[in-house]
Design a protein around this motif. Structure first.
Motif, short mmCIF file in Angstrom:
data_model
loop_
_atom_site.label_atom_id
_atom_site.label_comp_id
_atom_site.label_asym_id
_atom_site.label_seq_id
_atom_site.Cartn_x
_atom_site.Cartn_y
_atom_site.Cartn_z
N GLU A 1 0.83 -1.20 0.00
CA GLU A 1 0.00 0.00 0.00
C GLU A 1 0.87 1.26 0.00
N ALA A 2 1.98 1.23 0.73
CA ALA A 2 2.90 2.38 0.75
C ALA A 2 3.47 2.62 -0.63
N ALA A 3 3.86 1.55 -1.31
CA ALA A 3 4.40 1.68 -2.67
C ALA A 3 3.35 2.28 -3.61
N PHE B 1 7.70 2.49 -8.25
CA PHE B 1 6.85 2.06 -7.15
C PHE B 1 5.52 1.48 -7.63
N LYS B 2 5.04 1.93 -8.76
CA LYS B 2 3.81 1.35 -9.33
C LYS B 2 4.05 -0.11 -9.71
N ILE B 3 5.13 -0.35 -10.43
CA ILE B 3 5.46 -1.72 -10.84
C ILE B 3 5.75 -2.57 -9.61
N PHE B 4 6.48 -2.01 -8.65
CA PHE B 4 6.80 -2.74 -7.42
C PHE B 4 5.53 -3.12 -6.67
N SER B 5 4.60 -2.20 -6.56
CA SER B 5 3.33 -2.48 -5.88
C SER B 5 2.57 -3.61 -6.57
#
Length: 171
Positions: free
Chosen positions: A55-57, A72-76
């Protein structure tokens, strides 16, 4: 007539190449700063909001500019899959966006090392890892700014002058 058109094309191409190379030098410190800011935002989300990593990502991806937003979108998305570990999701996310950045191998190594510890420790140890990564990125940003100040104008001039030299040699 055709000689002059060719000469202008050569000068234009080499000038464009010089300006493009100088642009990469000027974009690198800005991108390092964005990555640092996103890691500090991750620190705040983990320490003060007690937000889960996925959720933070997701939040950071909507708040930060590129390249951090895409990272961070891809990581999430990758950590939301159950079969992915945080470490592999981070590394795959970095690999996915890396070619679209002007960052160098030094920043990649710092971020990979950061990913090794991501999600494996309690909040306070994670905060120390984030601060360590930010400190390393500070050093890289300083180095990138020094290179930019030292070489940016020279590279632009070199593009123009190499075109002129090439045209003189051909004529």
């Amino acid at each position: 007539m055709f000689k002059w058109i060719g000469a202008f094309l050569i000068i234009g191409t080499t000038t464009w190449g010089g300006f493009e190379a100088a642009g990469r030098l000027s974009r690198r410190p800005r991108q390092i700063r964005i990555i640092k800011d996103s890691l500090q935002a991750l620190d705040a989300e983990i320490m003060y909001s007690h937000t889960p990593l996925q959720e933070a990502a997701q939040k950071i991806s909507s708040q930060m500019p590129e390249p951090a937003a895409n990272l961070f979108k891809i990581f999430s998305e990758k950590i939301s899959r159950k079969e992915a570990t945080v470490k592999t999701a981070w590394q795959e996310s970095l690999d996915d966006i890396w070619s679209g950045t002007d960052l160098k191998e030094e920043e990649y190594e710092v971020l990979i090392q950061f990913g090794e510890s991501l999600g494996r420790h309690d909040r306070y140890t994670q905060q120390k890892q984030i601060l360590l990564a930010v400190a390393h990125l500070d050093r890289e940003e300083t180095s990138a700014r020094e290179k930019q100040e030292k070489y940016e104008k020279m590279i632009r001039s070199l593009g123009i002058l190499s075109g002129l030299l090439f045209v003189i040699l051909l004529l």
